[in-house]
Design an enzyme around this catalytic site. Structure first.
Site, short mmCIF file in Angstrom:
data_model
loop_
_atom_site.label_atom_id
_atom_site.label_comp_id
_atom_site.label_asym_id
_atom_site.label_seq_id
_atom_site.Cartn_x
_atom_site.Cartn_y
_atom_site.Cartn_z
N GLU A 118 4.42 7.32 -5.68
CA GLU A 118 3.94 7.18 -5.33
C GLU A 118 5.32 8.40 -3.96
OE1 GLU A 118 2.43 2.67 -4.04
OE2 GLU A 118 5.14 3.28 -3.96
N GLU A 153 -2.49 0.02 -8.04
CA GLU A 153 -1.48 -0.80 -7.56
C GLU A 153 -1.93 -1.97 -7.04
OE1 GLU A 153 2.35 1.80 -8.51
OE2 GLU A 153 2.53 -0.18 -6.88
#
Ligand code: GLA
Length: 777
Positions: free
Chosen positions: A188, A262
């Site tokens: 991320e 995710e």
């Protein structure tokens, strides 16, 4: 003679190579192929839908790796995704340790034996509610290091680490006969930076380390473009709204298989906030939606497990994570199939690929209860201090070359009247004593580092026992130096001449303790008991009558405990117990209400006791002062879940930022915000360093974790929500951020609460105030 010597050398060299083989898996010829096709992932050239779930080897007792992987297979997964944690694998610079819970190669081999593919996420940064996001503490010994950048003091050791990962796990790639399909670069990164070359350097480091499977990068929808590189396959992370999230992904990936990196069935817990449970119908609905559209996904977490040891991190700004990482995942902390497990299994059974079938779940591991045991021995900290080091002013834990645990800082304060003791900062809790008597507490959660000391008739020993919880694992906060941040002043005068005692809470320290008969006023102390167990099995240590600290059984560190909850038990894996005597050691900074410990058959994950929180309120009481303030903006937000950037006519300057919500799009009395970022004149987000919530009129902290800090924790899946359980206060709602110092603000970014149009709390009309006097302390 020479011939024999050459022969001997060859034999020895081969023997040595074998040795390495055992740590480093031997490369085998590829049996299968995996690639990213124009529309699909391709396994052996056939369309392959990745039904993946996240399991961290570090969070599952090694003895149960196979059990949990069998559970994953039985749930219908065909792939597991695993983070590596750099700080666990390289605890000291250049010292790699792949043993025990860090033996990820073994974890991958077992996955392959259980017919599961593997997606690897080696970092170097991983987040994951893990200490410092997986980055090693020793990087912080370089004061001005720029983490997660091309700062060579960061990048060089990171490359060394990835090279080592390649040595050990490279041979386990599908291209070498192993189960590893893909490898993630960083984590991320779009949240943190936009430096393509940084991502490029890491990508190249993985290639140089021997990874020849596809490399990818994950980000939440609204930062996918940051750091995007066409040579890194993008996946998107989200907890809801697959349609909207994949639409965002298509902006950077016009063609190719769509994957959610995710997908959250639940969420993690932090101390002092309610236990998180996911919205199961929405979870199942979104999963089926992705299955129907041939989209791939990874459930984060399929099985959370436990963050053993001192590895639990802290959410930003500083919300320490619990050691339980149950995550309300389909497979519970102790590996039990939950209702969500069976619903997921049933759903997947309808979408199996040709030739796939679902094995039965493995039997549950035995569970036992252990009757309460009186804890009769203790070793007070003050009576078990190691050799001290001296320093003129206090240094941080890293500067004393200490990784984790506690530090005792000691100096002498002169006789005199009541005086104000103040530290620049204390990470994370400073228990203050005068001549061994409690004198107060410094608490990072609300930046309260001031204590009024009583009058002293003689030169008095001042002790500040600092407890370091996990280093923040997200955002700039990972630069989290533990211990005291100097100076420490008494009535403004700097205190010098300190003795410092390291209390790393590791095996060495435990083995050196002198236990004595327990006594009530032991103060911060280690306590010890023996549990006699006939037939070991999994159990949950009941710690409800204890205060705050760390617990071990038979030398295994089970994690942290804190009586405010929400978790009140520590998971004890059966294989870590002996038939017969078992030693329990409890380090308690506050001291027990009742020194007993027992083993329960069920975990307690949702029992909050905020009344026991030593910071009576988790925020200093302030008075709001808006009446004399002039709003810098009065406007309305658009409906929906899209992120909205708002720019002021002219920049405004001030230490406080207040958003006063006046109404909601659905006319209900609730307000909610997933994320707030403040923007400078160039539209760049201001650093969140030092931000706290100064004031909020209402937050749901009973039925769910709607605390205001969620609006600045960087996670869009968590959000501030005004009360809806015991009370439903109406508008206006005010949230005031304390930026720590005056800042020039030219606008802000508002991320509404995630989810479809039916979710509440979407703010419509609002006013913004910026100034130095919006609250009075
Ligand atoms: C992010 C991170 C994960 C984890 C989850 C929250 O998306 O990538 O490592 O921290 O949030 O559990």
């Amino acid at each position: 003679m020479i011939r024999y010597r050459i022969l001997l050398t060859v034999i020895l060299a081969f023997a040595a190579a074998q040795m390495v083989g055992r740590a480093e898996s031997k490369a085998n010829p590829a049996q299968h192929t995996f690639s990213i096709g124009t529309n699909d992932f391709l396994l052996d050239g056939q369309r392959f839908e990745i039904r993946c779930g996240e399991i961290h080897a570090a969070r599952v007792p090694r003895e149960y790796w196979r059990h949990r992987l069998q559970m994953a297979k039985a749930m219908g997964l065909n792939t597991v995704c695993a983070y590596l944690f750099w700080n666990q694998i390289e605890p000291q610079p250049g010292k790699f340790d792949w043993s025990g819970q860090a033996d990820v190669a073994e974890f991958c081999r077992i996955a392959q034996e259980e017919k599961l593919w593997v997606i690897l996420r080696p970092g170097p940064y991983s987040c994951a509610e893990w200490e410092m996001g997986g980055l090693p503490w020793w990087l912080l010994k370089t004061d001005d290091i720029k983490l997660r950048t091309r700062d060579p003091r960061f990048l060089d050791p990171a490359k060394q680490y990835l090279k080592e990962v390649g040595r050990v796990l490279g041979p386990l790639q599908i291209t070498h006969g192993g189960p590893i399909l893909m490898v993630q670069v960083e984590n991320e990164y779009g949240f943190y930076g936009k430096d393509l070359d940084y991502m490029g350097d890491l990508r190249q480091a993985l290639v140089d380390a021997g990874f020849d499977v596809p490399l990818f990068a994950c980000n939440p929808p609204y930062v996918l473009k940051n750091g995007f590189r066409p040579d890194l396959f993008p996946v998107v992370n989200f907890g809801s709204d697959p349609g909207g999230s994949f639409k965002a992904l298509r902006q950077v990936l016009p063609q190719g298989p769509l994957m959610c990196g995710e997908f959250y069935p639940g969420w993690f817990d932090t101390w002092g906030a309610p236990h998180h449970t996911g919205n199961t119908p929405r979870y199942l609905g979104d999963l089926e939606d992705m299955l129907k559209h041939d989209e791939s996904f990874s459930i984060y977490m399929a099985h959370g497990g436990t963050t053993f040891g001192l590895w639990a991190g802290a959410d930003r700004p500083f919300k320490p994570d619990t050691s339980s990482y149950d995550y309300d995942a389909p497979i519970s902390e102790a590996g039990w199939p939950t209702g969500k497990f069976f619903q997921t299994r049933e759903l997947f059974s309808k979408y199996l690929l040709p030739g796939e079938n679902l094995p039965e779940p493995p039997p549950k591991n035995p569970v036992i209860s252990v009757s309460p045991v009186e804890v009769t021995e203790c070793a007070p900290v003050f009576a078990n201090l190691p050799k001290a080091v001296t320093s003129s002013s206090p240094l941080t834990m890293e500067q004393y070359n200490q990784a984790h645990g506690c530090l005792l800082y000691r100096t002498t304060v002169p006789a005199g009247g009541p005086a104000l003791l103040e530290a620049a900062a204390v990470h994370d809790f400073g228990f203050v004593f005068l001549d061994g008597k409690e004198a107060g507490l410094m608490d990072r959660r609300n930046n309260s580092y001031k204590i009024k000391l009583p009058a002293r008739t003689h030169p008095t020993t001042l002790d500040i026992l600092v407890e370091a919880m996990g280093r923040v694992n997200f955002g700039e906060g990972v630069l989290d130096h533990k211990g005291i941040h100097a100076p420490v002043r008494l009535d403004g005068k700097e205190l010098n001449g300190w003795k410092v005692f390291d209390l790393p809470l590791d095996e060495t320290e435990l083995s050196g303790l002198h236990f004595q008969k327990a006594k009530d006023d032991a103060g911060p102390a280690f306590w010890r008991a023996t549990m006699n167990i006939q037939k070991p099995g999994d159990t949950f240590l009941d710690l409800r009558t204890w205060g705050k600290g760390v617990v071990w059984i038979n030398g295994h560190c089970l994690g942290r405990f804190w009586n405010i909850g929400p978790s009140q038990t520590a998971y004890v894996p059966g294989p870590w117990l002996n038939a017969g005597k078992n030693e329990v050691v409890i380090f308690d900074l506050l001291g027990p209400e009742k020194p007993v410990v027992a083993g329960l058959e069920q975990p307690i994950l949702n029992e909050l006791h905020l009344e026991k929180d030593f910071a009576r309120t988790h925020r200093p009481l302030v008075t709001l002062q808006l009446s004399s303030a002039k709003p810098v903006l009065t406007a309305s937000f658009a409906p929906g879940a899209e992120m909205q950037d708002v720019h002021f006519g002219a920049p405004a300057k001030g230490r406080y930022f207040c958003i006063e919500s006046l109404s909601a799009h659905d006319g209900q009395p609730y307000a909610a915000i997933a994320e707030l970022d403040l923007l400078d004149a160039s539209g760049k987000s201001l650093s969140h360093e030092g931000w706290t919530v100064a004031y909020v009129d209402s937050e749901e902290r009973d039925r769910e974790d709607g605390s205001a800090e969620n609006a600045i924790d960087g996670q869009t899946a968590s959000f501030w929500h005004t009360e809806w359980g015991n009370d439903q206060p109406d508008y206006p709602h005010r949230l005031v951020l304390d930026l720590g110092k005056s800042q020039t603000i030219a606008g802000f970014r508002y991320v509404p609460r995630p989810g479809g149009d039916d979710v509440g709390g979407r703010i419509k009309d609002y006013r913004i105030y910026v100034g130095d006097a919006l609250v009075q302390r």
